[in-house]
Design an enzyme around this catalytic site. Sequence first.
Site, PDB file in Angstrom:
ATOM      1  N   CYS A   1       5.513  11.722  -0.387  1.00 46.89           N
ATOM      2  CA  CYS A   1       6.530  10.664  -0.399  1.00 46.89           C
ATOM      3  C   CYS A   1       6.301   9.766  -1.602  1.00 46.89           C
ATOM      4  CB  CYS A   1       6.472   9.852   0.897  1.00 46.89           C
ATOM      5  SG  CYS A   1       7.671   8.494   0.938  1.00 46.89           S
TER       6      CYS A   1
ATOM      7  N   HIS B   1       8.920   2.483   3.711  1.00 45.96           N
ATOM      8  CA  HIS B   1       8.783   3.936   3.838  1.00 45.96           C
ATOM      9  C   HIS B   1       9.979   4.555   4.561  1.00 45.96           C
ATOM     10  CE1 HIS B   1       7.303   7.937   4.656  1.00 45.96           C
ATOM     11  NE2 HIS B   1       7.678   7.748   5.911  1.00 45.96           N
TER      12      HIS B   1
END
Length: 375
Positions: A306, A337
Amino acid sequence: MPKPVTFDLVKKDAKTHARRGVVHTPHGDIQTPIFMPVGTQATVKAMTSRELKEIGSQIILSNTYHLHIRPGEDLIREAGGLHKFMSWDRPILTDSGGFQVFSLASLRKIKEEGVHFRSHLDGSKMFIGPETSMDIQQALGSDIAMAFDVCSPYPCDHRTAMEAMHRTHRWAQRCKQHHTREDQAVFGIVQGAFYEDLRIESAKVLADMDFPGYGIGGLSVGEPKPIMYGMLEAIMPYMPEHKPRYLMGVGSPDCLVEGVYRGVDMFDCVLATRVARNGTCFTDSGRLVIRNAQYARDFGPIEEGCDCYACQNYSRAYIRHLLKAGEITGGRLATIHNLRYLIRLMERIRKAIEEDRFEEFRRDFFNKYDMSRNF
């Protein structure tokens, strides 16, 4: 006069109903399919406008009901409109307030002219109808305003759903007739609860009204997901091909993939920010509850690969520590996130559609995604 919001259908996936498009607005273009973070009260919770841009947000939502209650549309108009008020120079979509008003249940009374209700803050008497909703949204100055609609509960009988749908259609016409702001578009909303015949009728009636875009409302309100998918499949043949299709209030990773598969272009939901504040994170493998004890000594990122600020700089152990200690930064990092995860998911989906491999992408996604860890 040119329309304030238009849609270009750039590409259709060769094997599915997935679409790649561009929505043109007064504050910039929106690449679709797109997930839109929700800024109910003129802010996406825990996020600044700069941070939203950094994670790739193209458009955000705000809510007519909440901003009408506090601080009021007159103050926002005085500030120069919602864009200036919240320091956001990209597109904004405002929900009509219909869903919020109808969720008040015992605090509201529905009549043909609109909805009489009591404020959830102080109990004061208030009213929103189609014309009122348009006036508020015009004062806010969003790029896309939503028509005021009737959201049926789940479950409900056919007659109740039909009456709500017909009222939604009458209100949609009133919204269109009352709206005058030339730099703002109004989208109609397809209703009909969980009945295919009603959904199809609603899609046809609203298509005839020639709105520049269409919301699909009244889904993701407690019904099993296969029912929602069935309603999408039923109405898509009747939705105008060259207008954007917006599935309202849907935002779990699996639903985004399945919605795109069935021809949806736009999504929004508070789920990403809401669960983040409790320490729950999105991953390609499903839900990850970072507060759990198993992550106390896990020094890896929330998700390998990520590119969000949280994953690039902090470990699961650190974010868990912040959440357990009641530090607000923990919720902020989880929020960054989750939003970036969904925005990046849509970036991956758009690329897959462009390359005619969305069906493969969908298969690979669900091979990895653990539905037992779903939301």
